[in-house]
Design a protein around this motif. Structure first.
Motif, PDB file in Angstrom:
ATOM      1  N   TYR A  10      60.042 158.899 -67.150  1.00 48.09           N
ATOM      2  CA  TYR A  10      60.515 158.934 -65.764  1.00 48.09           C
ATOM      3  C   TYR A  10      62.013 158.644 -65.713  1.00 48.09           C
ATOM      4  CZ  TYR A  10      59.572 158.452 -60.712  1.00 48.09           C
ATOM      5  OH  TYR A  10      59.519 158.624 -59.350  1.00 48.09           O
ATOM      6  N   ALA A  11      62.419 157.564 -66.360  1.00 50.81           N
ATOM      7  CA  ALA A  11      63.835 157.199 -66.382  1.00 50.81           C
ATOM      8  C   ALA A  11      64.672 158.267 -67.078  1.00 50.81           C
ATOM      9  CB  ALA A  11      64.008 155.851 -67.080  1.00 50.81           C
ATOM     10  N   VAL A  12      64.149 158.797 -68.169  1.00 47.23           N
ATOM     11  CA  VAL A  12      64.863 159.851 -68.895  1.00 47.23           C
ATOM     12  C   VAL A  12      65.031 161.089 -68.026  1.00 47.23           C
ATOM     13  CG1 VAL A  12      64.742 161.432 -70.859  1.00 47.23           C
ATOM     14  CG2 VAL A  12      64.151 159.023 -71.158  1.00 47.23           C
ATOM     15  N   SER A  13      63.998 161.441 -67.271  1.00 48.23           N
ATOM     16  CA  SER A  13      64.074 162.634 -66.430  1.00 48.23           C
ATOM     17  C   SER A  13      65.103 162.471 -65.321  1.00 48.23           C
ATOM     18  CB  SER A  13      62.697 162.950 -65.836  1.00 48.23           C
ATOM     19  OG  SER A  13      62.302 161.985 -64.883  1.00 48.23           O
ATOM     20  N   ILE A  14      65.213 161.273 -64.746  1.00 47.67           N
ATOM     21  CA  ILE A  14      66.211 161.043 -63.701  1.00 47.67           C
ATOM     22  C   ILE A  14      67.618 161.225 -64.270  1.00 47.67           C
ATOM     23  CG2 ILE A  14      67.223 159.313 -62.175  1.00 47.67           C
ATOM     24  CD1 ILE A  14      64.435 158.197 -61.718  1.00 47.67           C
ATOM     25  N   GLY A  15      67.860 160.627 -65.425  1.00 42.19           N
ATOM     26  CA  GLY A  15      69.169 160.789 -66.053  1.00 42.19           C
ATOM     27  C   GLY A  15      69.457 162.238 -66.409  1.00 42.19           C
ATOM     28  N   SER A  16      68.452 162.943 -66.897  1.00 40.45           N
ATOM     29  CA  SER A  16      68.630 164.351 -67.279  1.00 40.45           C
ATOM     30  C   SER A  16      68.936 165.218 -66.061  1.00 40.45           C
ATOM     31  CB  SER A  16      67.369 164.865 -67.978  1.00 40.45           C
ATOM     32  OG  SER A  16      67.104 164.128 -69.151  1.00 40.45           O
ATOM     33  N   LEU A  17      68.221 164.989 -64.960  1.00 39.10           N
ATOM     34  CA  LEU A  17      68.456 165.774 -63.747  1.00 39.10           C
ATOM     35  C   LEU A  17      69.832 165.513 -63.165  1.00 39.10           C
ATOM     36  CD1 LEU A  17      64.957 165.531 -62.027  1.00 39.10           C
ATOM     37  CD2 LEU A  17      66.051 167.589 -62.908  1.00 39.10           C
ATOM     38  N   MET A  18      70.282 164.289 -63.239  1.00 37.45           N
ATOM     39  CA  MET A  18      71.631 163.987 -62.751  1.00 37.45           C
ATOM     40  C   MET A  18      72.675 164.664 -63.628  1.00 37.45           C
ATOM     41  SD  MET A  18      71.502 160.095 -61.275  1.00 37.45           S
ATOM     42  CE  MET A  18      72.906 160.416 -60.199  1.00 37.45           C
ATOM     43  N   ALA A  19      72.445 164.678 -64.928  1.00 39.81           N
ATOM     44  CA  ALA A  19      73.387 165.351 -65.831  1.00 39.81           C
ATOM     45  C   ALA A  19      73.413 166.851 -65.578  1.00 39.81           C
ATOM     46  CB  ALA A  19      73.003 165.065 -67.282  1.00 39.81           C
ATOM     47  N   LEU A  20      72.268 167.442 -65.248  1.00 40.17           N
ATOM     48  CA  LEU A  20      72.178 168.882 -65.057  1.00 40.17           C
ATOM     49  C   LEU A  20      72.719 169.344 -63.703  1.00 40.17           C
ATOM     50  CD1 LEU A  20      68.617 169.566 -66.535  1.00 40.17           C
ATOM     51  CD2 LEU A  20      70.776 170.425 -67.451  1.00 40.17           C
ATOM     52  N   PHE A  21      72.397 168.601 -62.645  1.00 41.09           N
ATOM     53  CA  PHE A  21      72.625 169.146 -61.308  1.00 41.09           C
ATOM     54  C   PHE A  21      73.486 168.306 -60.373  1.00 41.09           C
ATOM     55  CE2 PHE A  21      68.366 170.885 -62.509  1.00 41.09           C
ATOM     56  CZ  PHE A  21      68.731 172.230 -62.553  1.00 41.09           C
ATOM     57  N   TRP A  22      73.746 167.061 -60.698  1.00 37.89           N
ATOM     58  CA  TRP A  22      74.287 166.146 -59.693  1.00 37.89           C
ATOM     59  C   TRP A  22      75.662 166.564 -59.168  1.00 37.89           C
ATOM     60  CZ3 TRP A  22      71.325 163.222 -57.040  1.00 37.89           C
ATOM     61  CH2 TRP A  22      71.841 162.169 -56.259  1.00 37.89           C
ATOM     62  N   ILE A  37      73.608 158.286 -64.727  1.00 39.13           N
ATOM     63  CA  ILE A  37      73.126 158.454 -66.095  1.00 39.13           C
ATOM     64  C   ILE A  37      73.048 157.112 -66.810  1.00 39.13           C
ATOM     65  CG2 ILE A  37      73.662 159.470 -68.338  1.00 39.13           C
ATOM     66  CD1 ILE A  37      74.914 161.829 -66.832  1.00 39.13           C
ATOM     67  N   ILE A  38      74.074 156.286 -66.637  1.00 38.64           N
ATOM     68  CA  ILE A  38      74.071 154.960 -67.269  1.00 38.64           C
ATOM     69  C   ILE A  38      72.909 154.115 -66.751  1.00 38.64           C
ATOM     70  CG2 ILE A  38      75.325 152.777 -67.430  1.00 38.64           C
ATOM     71  CD1 ILE A  38      77.917 154.455 -67.446  1.00 38.64           C
ATOM     72  N   ALA A  39      72.680 154.164 -65.425  1.00 36.16           N
ATOM     73  CA  ALA A  39      71.580 153.397 -64.837  1.00 36.16           C
ATOM     74  C   ALA A  39      70.237 153.873 -65.382  1.00 36.16           C
ATOM     75  CB  ALA A  39      71.609 153.525 -63.319  1.00 36.16           C
ATOM     76  N   ALA A  40      70.085 155.189 -65.544  1.00 35.49           N
ATOM     77  CA  ALA A  40      68.838 155.739 -66.083  1.00 35.49           C
ATOM     78  C   ALA A  40      68.620 155.285 -67.526  1.00 35.49           C
ATOM     79  CB  ALA A  40      68.850 157.258 -65.995  1.00 35.49           C
ATOM     80  N   LEU A  41      69.690 155.248 -68.302  1.00 36.04           N
ATOM     81  CA  LEU A  41      69.578 154.794 -69.687  1.00 36.04           C
ATOM     82  C   LEU A  41      69.189 153.317 -69.756  1.00 36.04           C
ATOM     83  CD1 LEU A  41      72.681 156.571 -71.281  1.00 36.04           C
ATOM     84  CD2 LEU A  41      70.264 157.140 -71.623  1.00 36.04           C
ATOM     85  N   ILE A  42      69.772 152.516 -68.887  1.00 38.69           N
ATOM     86  CA  ILE A  42      69.424 151.095 -68.843  1.00 38.69           C
ATOM     87  C   ILE A  42      67.956 150.927 -68.466  1.00 38.69           C
ATOM     88  CG2 ILE A  42      69.822 148.919 -67.629  1.00 38.69           C
ATOM     89  CD1 ILE A  42      72.760 149.736 -67.394  1.00 38.69           C
ATOM     90  N   ALA A  43      67.515 151.695 -67.453  1.00 40.66           N
ATOM     91  CA  ALA A  43      66.109 151.623 -67.028  1.00 40.66           C
ATOM     92  C   ALA A  43      65.179 152.041 -68.152  1.00 40.66           C
ATOM     93  CB  ALA A  43      65.895 152.506 -65.802  1.00 40.66           C
ATOM     94  N   ALA A  44      65.552 153.074 -68.891  1.00 37.77           N
ATOM     95  CA  ALA A  44      64.730 153.520 -70.022  1.00 37.77           C
ATOM     96  C   ALA A  44      64.633 152.435 -71.081  1.00 37.77           C
ATOM     97  CB  ALA A  44      65.313 154.801 -70.614  1.00 37.77           C
ATOM     98  N   GLY A  45      65.758 151.774 -71.359  1.00 34.17           N
ATOM     99  CA  GLY A  45      65.753 150.693 -72.337  1.00 34.17           C
ATOM    100  C   GLY A  45      64.879 149.523 -71.915  1.00 34.17           C
TER     101      GLY A  45
END
Length: 217
Positions: free
Chosen positions: A96-108, A61-69
């Motif tokens: 794209y970055a937001v969706s990766i973070g969201s999917l990890m939060a939901l299902f990982w 999630i942190i990596a996805a947020l950094i990528a989004a930024g």
């Protein structure tokens, strides 16, 4: 493998993807969509690295947020021309970055295969469908204010169905003959009706949620 080593692998891979995209942009400056698809398809494979290395949810999630930024910065500043110079207004890479973070939060934590499914459908399905449409799309049609092609749409369905089947194999090997095509069709519809890069949010998250619902049937 420690989280530090996992982060190193992920960072190294993304660095190679961005380098490849910048080289494609440099060598073929008029083919802006090609460099963007290198990022689109290549970046999506990071979910496989995270899956194999069991990257912790919080790290993902942190990596996805950094990528989004960083993506937002690239829209304002010429940091990565392969992303920001696509020639059309789109928030796709940010979504794209937001969706990766969201999917990890939901299902990982419990069903990481569904996160893999969502991201790879977006990476391979939408990425290759766009290239098929650009190069072989001889039968165009308009929908939701955008021009699509039947060739690209069929490619989206076939590739998304294949990705769904491979991703769901560890979870439901006996039910894939009907689950995967339904997920592929759903992803195709979500891609068709999206606009300005919103498909990078709706397709991965929607596909994963639909697959989850079908697994409960």
């Amino acid at each position: 493998m420690s989280a530090l080593w996992a982060a190193l692998w992920v960072t190294s891979w993304l660095g190679l993807v961005l380098l490849a995209a910048e080289l494609v942009h440099y060598w073929f400056p008029d083919a802006k969509e090609w460099s963007r698809k290198v990022v689109h398809i290549g970046a999506g494979q990071v979910i496989l690295i995270a899956y194999v290395l069991r990257v912790p949810t919080s790290w993902g999630i942190i990596a996805a947020l950094i990528a989004a930024g960083l993506t937002l910065l690239s829209y304002r500043m010429p940091l990565l021309e392969s992303i920001s110079s696509v020639g059309r207004q789109s928030w796709g890479t940010f979504f794209y970055a937001v969706s990766i973070g969201s999917l990890m939060a939901l299902f990982w934590d419990k069903l990481p295969e569904l996160a893999v499914l969502g991201v790879l459908i977006m990476a391979w399905g939408d990425g290759l469908a766009a290239l098929v449409g650009i190069n072989f799309g001889h039968h165009p049609f308009s929908i939701a204010g955008a021009t699509k092609s039947w060739e690209g749409t069929i490619a989206m369905f076939l590739i998304s169905s294949l990705v769904a089947a491979l991703s769901l194999a560890p979870l439901a090997p006996l039910g894939l003959w009907w689950v995967a095509p339904v997920v592929g069709l759903s992803a195709t519809v979500l891609e068709l009706v999206a606009w300005r890069g919103l498909d990078n949010l709706t397709v991965p998250i929607g596909s994963a949620l639909i697959a989850y619902a079908l697994l409960l049937v």
